[in-house]
Design a protein around this motif. Structure first.
Motif, PDB file in Angstrom:
ATOM      1  N   VAL A   8      -0.538  16.923  14.101  1.00  0.00           N
ATOM      2  CA  VAL A   8      -0.142  16.174  14.499  1.00  0.00           C
ATOM      3  C   VAL A   8       0.910  15.313  13.134  1.00  0.00           C
ATOM      4  N   PHE A   9       1.453  15.831  12.693  1.00  0.00           N
ATOM      5  CA  PHE A   9       2.327  16.017  11.296  1.00  0.00           C
ATOM      6  C   PHE A   9       4.092  15.997  10.965  1.00  0.00           C
ATOM      7  N   VAL A  10       4.348  15.103   9.972  1.00  0.00           N
ATOM      8  CA  VAL A  10       5.722  15.760   9.979  1.00  0.00           C
ATOM      9  C   VAL A  10       6.359  16.110   8.102  1.00  0.00           C
ATOM     10  N   LEU A  11       7.396  15.773   7.781  1.00  0.00           N
ATOM     11  CA  LEU A  11       8.020  15.704   6.878  1.00  0.00           C
ATOM     12  C   LEU A  11       9.324  15.743   6.426  1.00  0.00           C
ATOM     13  N   GLY A  12      10.002  15.736   5.564  1.00  0.00           N
ATOM     14  CA  GLY A  12      11.115  15.820   4.630  1.00  0.00           C
ATOM     15  C   GLY A  12      10.987  16.334   2.671  1.00  0.00           C
ATOM     16  N   CYS A  13      12.629  17.290   2.300  1.00  0.00           N
ATOM     17  CA  CYS A  13      12.104  17.564   1.667  1.00  0.00           C
ATOM     18  C   CYS A  13      13.689  17.872   1.301  1.00  0.00           C
ATOM     19  N   LYS A  22       9.568  20.345  -9.251  1.00  0.00           N
ATOM     20  CA  LYS A  22       9.943  19.230  -8.912  1.00  0.00           C
ATOM     21  C   LYS A  22      10.243  18.291  -8.530  1.00  0.00           C
ATOM     22  N   ASN A  23       9.671  17.639  -7.100  1.00  0.00           N
ATOM     23  CA  ASN A  23       8.830  17.260  -6.166  1.00  0.00           C
ATOM     24  C   ASN A  23       8.619  16.139  -7.222  1.00  0.00           C
ATOM     25  N   SER A  24       8.938  14.878  -6.438  1.00  0.00           N
ATOM     26  CA  SER A  24       9.008  13.551  -7.066  1.00  0.00           C
ATOM     27  C   SER A  24       8.576  12.292  -6.175  1.00  0.00           C
ATOM     28  N   ASP A  25       7.311  11.922  -6.438  1.00  0.00           N
ATOM     29  CA  ASP A  25       7.213  10.525  -4.741  1.00  0.00           C
ATOM     30  C   ASP A  25       7.869   9.474  -5.241  1.00  0.00           C
ATOM     31  N   GLU A  26       8.236   9.100  -6.771  1.00  0.00           N
ATOM     32  CA  GLU A  26       9.464   8.508  -6.735  1.00  0.00           C
ATOM     33  C   GLU A  26      10.738   8.752  -5.818  1.00  0.00           C
ATOM     34  N   SER A  27      10.788   9.709  -5.719  1.00  0.00           N
ATOM     35  CA  SER A  27      12.441  10.138  -5.051  1.00  0.00           C
ATOM     36  C   SER A  27      12.575  10.548  -4.445  1.00  0.00           C
ATOM     37  N   PHE A  28      11.510  10.859  -3.672  1.00  0.00           N
ATOM     38  CA  PHE A  28      11.532  11.269  -1.645  1.00  0.00           C
ATOM     39  C   PHE A  28      12.210  10.574  -1.162  1.00  0.00           C
ATOM     40  N   LYS A  29      12.830  10.723   0.229  1.00  0.00           N
ATOM     41  CA  LYS A  29      13.323   9.784   0.899  1.00  0.00           C
ATOM     42  C   LYS A  29      13.119  11.134   1.970  1.00  0.00           C
ATOM     43  N   VAL A  30      12.967   9.750   3.524  1.00  0.00           N
ATOM     44  CA  VAL A  30      12.733  10.295   4.590  1.00  0.00           C
ATOM     45  C   VAL A  30      14.004  10.989   4.900  1.00  0.00           C
ATOM     46  N   PRO A  31      13.805  12.271   5.433  1.00  0.00           N
ATOM     47  CA  PRO A  31      14.910  12.869   5.877  1.00  0.00           C
ATOM     48  C   PRO A  31      16.272  12.541   6.819  1.00  0.00           C
ATOM     49  N   PRO A  32      17.252  12.148   7.057  1.00  0.00           N
ATOM     50  CA  PRO A  32      17.891  11.508   7.544  1.00  0.00           C
ATOM     51  C   PRO A  32      17.952  11.725   8.827  1.00  0.00           C
ATOM     52  N   GLU A  33      18.187  13.304   9.453  1.00  0.00           N
ATOM     53  CA  GLU A  33      17.557  13.885  10.372  1.00  0.00           C
ATOM     54  C   GLU A  33      16.341  13.527  11.039  1.00  0.00           C
ATOM     55  N   GLY A  34      15.331  12.537  10.410  1.00  0.00           N
ATOM     56  CA  GLY A  34      14.471  12.343  11.068  1.00  0.00           C
ATOM     57  C   GLY A  34      13.374  13.121  11.062  1.00  0.00           C
ATOM     58  N   THR A  35      12.270  13.160  11.279  1.00  0.00           N
ATOM     59  CA  THR A  35      10.567  13.925  11.428  1.00  0.00           C
ATOM     60  C   THR A  35      10.337  14.346  13.109  1.00  0.00           C
ATOM     61  N   THR A  36       9.205  15.478  12.602  1.00  0.00           N
ATOM     62  CA  THR A  36       8.758  15.269  13.938  1.00  0.00           C
ATOM     63  C   THR A  36       7.158  15.778  13.707  1.00  0.00           C
ATOM     64  N   THR A  37       6.184  15.406  14.279  1.00  0.00           N
ATOM     65  CA  THR A  37       5.339  15.804  14.616  1.00  0.00           C
ATOM     66  C   THR A  37       4.799  16.995  15.116  1.00  0.00           C
TER      67      THR A  37
END
Length: 260
Positions: A8-13, A22-37
């Motif tokens: 039961v998990f979700v993500l954004g990228c 290239k992915n960095s934790d510092e620049s990560f933002k929760v997707p504006p469309e929301g997440t789902t598990t």
């Protein structure tokens, strides 16, 4: 690691499908469309196949879905998961990257991508992936356990202890589920290892005893406990722990000398 039955998990990228580096934790933002598990209901039977073991049969179905719709991110996730189960981490990583690109709302991918990166030795990228998952899904102890292992690999003992303690809090806050005691036991075993490294043998023995109480088949914890009891001069306790180690190895089919 997240059990297949507790998915039961979700993500954004918002990066391209081959952009793990290239992915960095510092620049990560929760997707504006929301997440789902939630995994789509039509993929449920395939997940059941993966739970029961025949990954090949599951991949045949998933390949058909992906051939018809290459942008199906959740199908790409399950295809990667089937490879992950077989420890084919480099191949799984490709499909997890595709899943992140096409289904950025599905958070579970971050967690399993983190384990792929960990087993490939990409510790910083793995830590970032687990950290992203914690921002999207609260209370997943396995994320913190994984970050504790990464800190331990880097000899960052204070951070490792903090992560393992956080993992314990997450596990203890959950309703009882099959496997919870095992996860708690594994975490106490790591905390015992840390206490031993820091020279606190009494605390190490206490934590390892708790680990084996919760997870009696954890033969490595029994082995470490036996060694610590010998160092503490408790020969009877050491002998008993060694016997328990042998019994645990018999139960799980890992004879003495088996490659760990």
């Amino acid at each position: 690691m997240l059990a297949l039955g507790v998915m039961v998990f979700v993500l954004g990228c918002d990066q391209d499908p081959n952009s793990t580096a290239k992915n960095s934790d510092e620049s990560f933002k929760v997707p504006p469309e929301g997440t789902t598990t939630a995994l789509r209901s039509d993929l449920g039977p395939i997940l059941d196949l993966l739970r029961s073991g025949p990954t090949g049969a599951a991949r045949i179905r998933l390949r058909k879905i992906l051939d018809q719709n290459p942008t199906d991110g959740q199908a790409a996730f399950l295809y990667g998961l089937s490879l992950h189960q077989e420890k084919r981490y480099s191949e799984a990583r490709v499909y997890f990257d595709q899943a992140l690109w096409h289904a950025p709302e599905y958070a579970t991918t971050h967690h399993f991508l983190g384990w792929c990166l960990f087993y490939e030795g990409e510790l910083e990228l793995a830590r970032a992936s687990f950290s992203r998952h914690t921002k999207l899904v609260e209370g997943e102890g396995d994320d913190y356990f994984a970050m504790g292992l990464i800190a331990l690999e880097r000899n960052n003992l204070p951070n490792a202890e903090t992560c393992f303690e956080s993992a314990l809090q997450c596990f203890e806050a959950l309703p009882a589920f099959n496997g919870r005691a095992r996860e708690q036991g594994k975490t106490f075993a790591r905390l015992g290892e840390l206490a031993e490294v820091l020279g606190n043998l009494d605390l190490a023995a206490e934590r390892l005893s708790k680990a084996t109480e919760l997870f009696p088949d954890h033969y490595e914890a029994w082995h470490r406990l036996a060694a610590i009891e010998r160092r503490r001069g408790n020969q009877d306790a050491a002998v008993q722990a060694a016997k328990q180690e042998a019994a645990a190895r018999d139960r799980v089919g890992r004879p003495q000398g088996f490659p760990e």
